[in-house]
Scaffold this active site. Structure first.
Site, PDB file in Angstrom:
ATOM      1  N   HIS A  48       1.084  -1.480   0.057  1.00 43.18           N
ATOM      2  CA  HIS A  48      -0.304  -0.175  -0.005  1.00 43.18           C
ATOM      3  C   HIS A  48       0.858   1.480  -0.044  1.00 43.18           C
ATOM      4  O   HIS A  48       0.415   2.364  -1.000  1.00 43.18           O
ATOM      5  CB  HIS A  48      -0.967  -0.002   1.440  1.00 43.18           C
ATOM      6  N   HIS A  72       4.471   7.043   5.234  1.00 49.55           N
ATOM      7  CA  HIS A  72       3.449   7.334   6.337  1.00 49.55           C
ATOM      8  C   HIS A  72       2.680   6.739   7.204  1.00 49.55           C
ATOM      9  O   HIS A  72       1.984   7.032   8.396  1.00 49.55           O
ATOM     10  CB  HIS A  72       2.992   7.949   5.296  1.00 49.55           C
ATOM     11  N   GLU A  76       2.281   5.573  12.903  1.00 52.53           N
ATOM     12  CA  GLU A  76       0.378   5.173  12.682  1.00 52.53           C
ATOM     13  C   GLU A  76       0.512   3.621  13.180  1.00 52.53           C
ATOM     14  O   GLU A  76       0.129   3.537  14.123  1.00 52.53           O
ATOM     15  CB  GLU A  76      -0.599   5.528  12.043  1.00 52.53           C
ATOM     16  N   ASP A  77       0.962   2.584  12.245  1.00 50.59           N
ATOM     17  CA  ASP A  77       0.965   1.180  12.715  1.00 50.59           C
ATOM     18  C   ASP A  77       2.283   0.523  12.943  1.00 50.59           C
ATOM     19  O   ASP A  77       1.642  -0.707  12.987  1.00 50.59           O
ATOM     20  CB  ASP A  77       0.187   0.897  11.275  1.00 50.59           C
TER      21      ASP A  77
END
Length: 710
Positions: A48, A72, A76-77
């Site tokens: 992705h 990006h 966050e993940d």
């Protein structure tokens, strides 16, 4: 997924001076951080960010923006941190990545007051560096292009948000092509019947009138050539959603719509734009009130073009846009043209606007409440009765289902926050983690270094996200046990082909499977994330075909208690190779569901009924019934060809159900017998490639509650 070299090659096409080492480092770092993460489609998650970066190369953006795209989702993940990204890639890129992360967490749909506040935050993030929103828009575009792998409810939620927020924002930034694609992708989810009806009418119209676009394009080129105007002409049918919107706004039937085709004339000079306009108005009749000159009066985002609508003798109207090549570049990239590169240097486009000045002027437009409607267009303000809204200490809104606990709140903020949670304060008071949250409460999570998820948390958590993260962490804690089990499975599998599972052999398998090490191979093998057949095939592909073990029905699932039997859930019909969970049922033993089954939401408050299950690695002796939802053309021989194609893929058809019959198509459910998920993917790919197949998807029905014992 694009390899690093292929991505760099895309950048070098417009920026030969690109920092190849920087992009390669970001690629390798992002892939390492996302290792072991997968998308709903089953693809590696890192595919992705790579796709988002590739989208941004189409706009010829700078290295910092591309690196931000690759990274990006890391903060966050993954276990990555802002400090680590800053140390490795610099403050500029770290700030961009952090900005995208904050945008991802921003809730843009809630109460009207909070929504206005969050939109101000959105503009603030954009004003700091507009490249943040460029990455976010590319991120949303790729997510919408691959939205079919999401649960239906998630598809609807993302599509509504896209239609209400991201598509208008792309249009406001001058990226009209992106706006149109985002709207059309969202339209396909929100109103598939409406979109299909538009597509069918287009096909009928083309059959009746021939290729109108090609004919008018040819006529325009001839007229411009006769006038000795050097120009390129392109034509296209407008997007289905654009046509649908006009039908709704004007309350017209499709047959009464006229300007469903658009044409673009790209000239060398501004003088030629006006000359081309004169030629077109001489050849075709101009429609009164449909002329706009954005060359003499450009839009604030730098857009320049002449718009006119003309009609021919048959009364068909077409829209024509006339602009120079430089104007066209800005029209395609919008405000992003400010960072556009050409031949290794920033493109000196005289029409590209200063993004800082643009965002400041845009922000000023929406300070007053009366101006919000112009930007938001069709934003829907929703408040669901089955949800609670809690506030972070900074005032941001976290949306959770009713019955959620501080533990769910912590995981909603970030997996890292949830995993490190040791306590919580609600409205300033310390509360137990099992406390049920209520609307309007302010929640603060207390974390501690070294804290890890506990098995008892599964009884406390109410959301699927929290439960999944906890189970994943518990599996990581059992990694050594999985490695030991995987070693035994590997030894047995390699012995069956007359080989040994040596360290060197397993390292070779890891390299071919794109895993980090031999231990990673064994861990995934022991946890049933990969099969022993896949491991052996990675090293000895020629030895696998005739020596695969077959798994009998009674041993198909790992994790059942002694004497327990299982049913496959008829709502999702899981297949070997899929991630599964079990739900204990009275009188039925254990019902096995796919991990993404919508019906599992009914059991989130009953954690004691959940079992962590895996399919037995290997080739399964049994075949399993699976339902495919198929829409095909209503022509002679089509159904016969589809049945033949299914048979050629070694799948047996057990039943056919016709759902809908129309003069030009019909929809049916095909029940096929398959061995595993790989065979299903092969079959679906073959069906999608058929020209007579309009739509194909795996049929799932959460309302089914009864099924046959396997």
């Amino acid at each position: 997924m694009l390899a690093a070299d292929d991505l760099i090659a895309l950048v070098e096409n417009y920026n030969p001076r690109t920092d190849k080492a920087l992009i390669r480092r970001a690629y390798d770092y992002g892939r390492a951080m996302h290792e072991g993460q997968f998308r709903q489609s089953g693809e590696p998650y890192f595919s992705h960010p790579v796709a988002v970066a590739a989208l941004l190369t189409e706009q010829r953006l700078d290295d910092a923006t591309l690196v931000t795209a690759l990274l990006h989702d890391t903060i966050e993940d993954t276990r990555s941190t802002f400090s680590e990204v800053e140390a490795l890639f610099g403050a500029d890129i770290a700030s961009l990545v952090d900005g995208v992360t904050k945008l991802t967490n921003l809730q843009l749909s809630s109460t009207q007051t909070k929504q206005a506040e969050n939109f101000r935050k959105l503009f603030m993030a954009m004003s700091k560096d507009l490249r943040v929103i460029l990455v976010k828009l590319a991120d949303r575009l790729h997510n919408m292009r691959t939205i079919k792998s999401m649960r239906h409810e998630k598809q609807v939620q993302k599509s509504r948000e896209t239609m209400d927020i991201y598509a208008p924002l792309a249009g406001r930034m001058g990226m009209q092509w992106m706006r149109e694609e985002l709207e059309d992708l969202a339209f396909a989810v929100l109103n598939p019947e409406g979109r299909q009806s538009i597509m069918r009418r287009f096909v009928t119209l083309q059959r009746e009138t021939g290729d109108v676009v090609q004919r008018i394009t040819r006529d325009m080129r001839k007229e411009l050539d006769d006038a000795q105007i050097d120009a390129e002409v392109y034509g296209r049918a407008k997007k289905p959603y654009s046509i649908w919107r006009k039908m709704q706004e004007k309350e017209l039937a499709f047959s009464r719509l006229s300007d469903i085709y658009g044409f673009r004339v790209i000239t060398k000079t501004e003088r030629d734009c006006y000359a081309a306009l004169g030629v077109i108005h001489q050849r075709w009749r101009a429609v009164p009130g449909r002329f706009k000159d954005y060359i003499s009066q450009p839009k604030s985002n730098g857009y320049r073009s002449i718009h006119t609508t003309v009609s021919g003798r048959d009364g068909k109207r077409v829209e024509v846009q006339i602009r120079t090549r430089q104007m066209h570049d800005v029209a395609e990239a919008g405000v992003a043209a400010h960072w556009s590169y050409r031949d290794g240097v920033l493109s000196e486009n005289p029409f590209a606007v200063d993004p800082t000045r643009w965002i400041n002027s845009l922000t000023e437009q929406f300070v007053g409440e009366e101006d919000h409607e112009d930007f938001l267009e069709a934003v829907k303000l929703e408040m669901y009765s089955d949800q609670v809204f809690c506030f972070t200490p900074k005032g941001d809104v976290i949306k959770l289902p009713k019955g959620a606990t501080p533990l769910d709140y912590a995981y909603a903020i970030h997996t890292r926050i949830g995993s490190g949670c040791v306590g919580a304060k609600v409205d300033g008071l310390r509360v137990p983690l099992w406390t049920r949250l209520r609307n309007g409460q302010s929640v603060e999570i207390i974390t501690a270094q070294g804290q890890v998820p506990q098995a008892t948390w599964l009884d406390i958590a109410a959301t699927g996200k929290a439960k999944t993260a906890i189970r994943r962490a518990l599996r990581e804690a059992d990694r050594e046990r999985y490695i030991k089990l995987g070693r035994e499975l590997a030894r047995s599998a390699f012995e069956h082909v007359g080989q040994k599972a040596t360290d060197k052999t397993l390292e070779t398998a890891a390299r071919h499977l794109r895993l980090g090490s031999a231990k990673e191979v064994l861990a995934r093998l022991g946890s049933a994330e990969i099969t022993s057949t896949e491991v052996v095939e990675a090293v000895y592909p020629n030895l696998v075909h005739d020596t695969r073990d077959t798994v009998p029905k009674q041993r198909a699932v790992i994790g059942l208690g002694e004497g327990q039997s299982f049913d496959r859930a008829p709502c999702c019909e899981p297949l070997p190779g899929e991630r599964i969970v079990g739900i204990t049922e009275r009188g039925r033993g254990v019902v096995v569901h796919a991990i993404d089954c919508e019906a599992l939401a009914e059991y989130e408050d009953e954690p004691d009924r959940w079992l962590d299950l895996h399919w037995q690695p290997g080739t399964h002796a049994a075949v399993y019934d699976m339902t495919i939802d198929l829409t095909i053309g209503n022509d002679a021989g089509v159904l016969g060809r589809i049945c033949t194609l299914i048979g050629e893929r070694k799948a047996n058809i057990s039943n056919l159900e016709f759902i809908d019959r129309k003069p030009d198509f019909y929809r049916l459910l095909i029940h096929v017998e398959l061995r595993d998920i790989e065979q299903l993917h092969t079959l679906m790919t073959a069906l999608e490639a058929e020209s007579d197949v309009a739509a194909v998807e795996r049929f799932r029905d959460p309302l089914r509650i009864k099924g046959d014992r396997v």
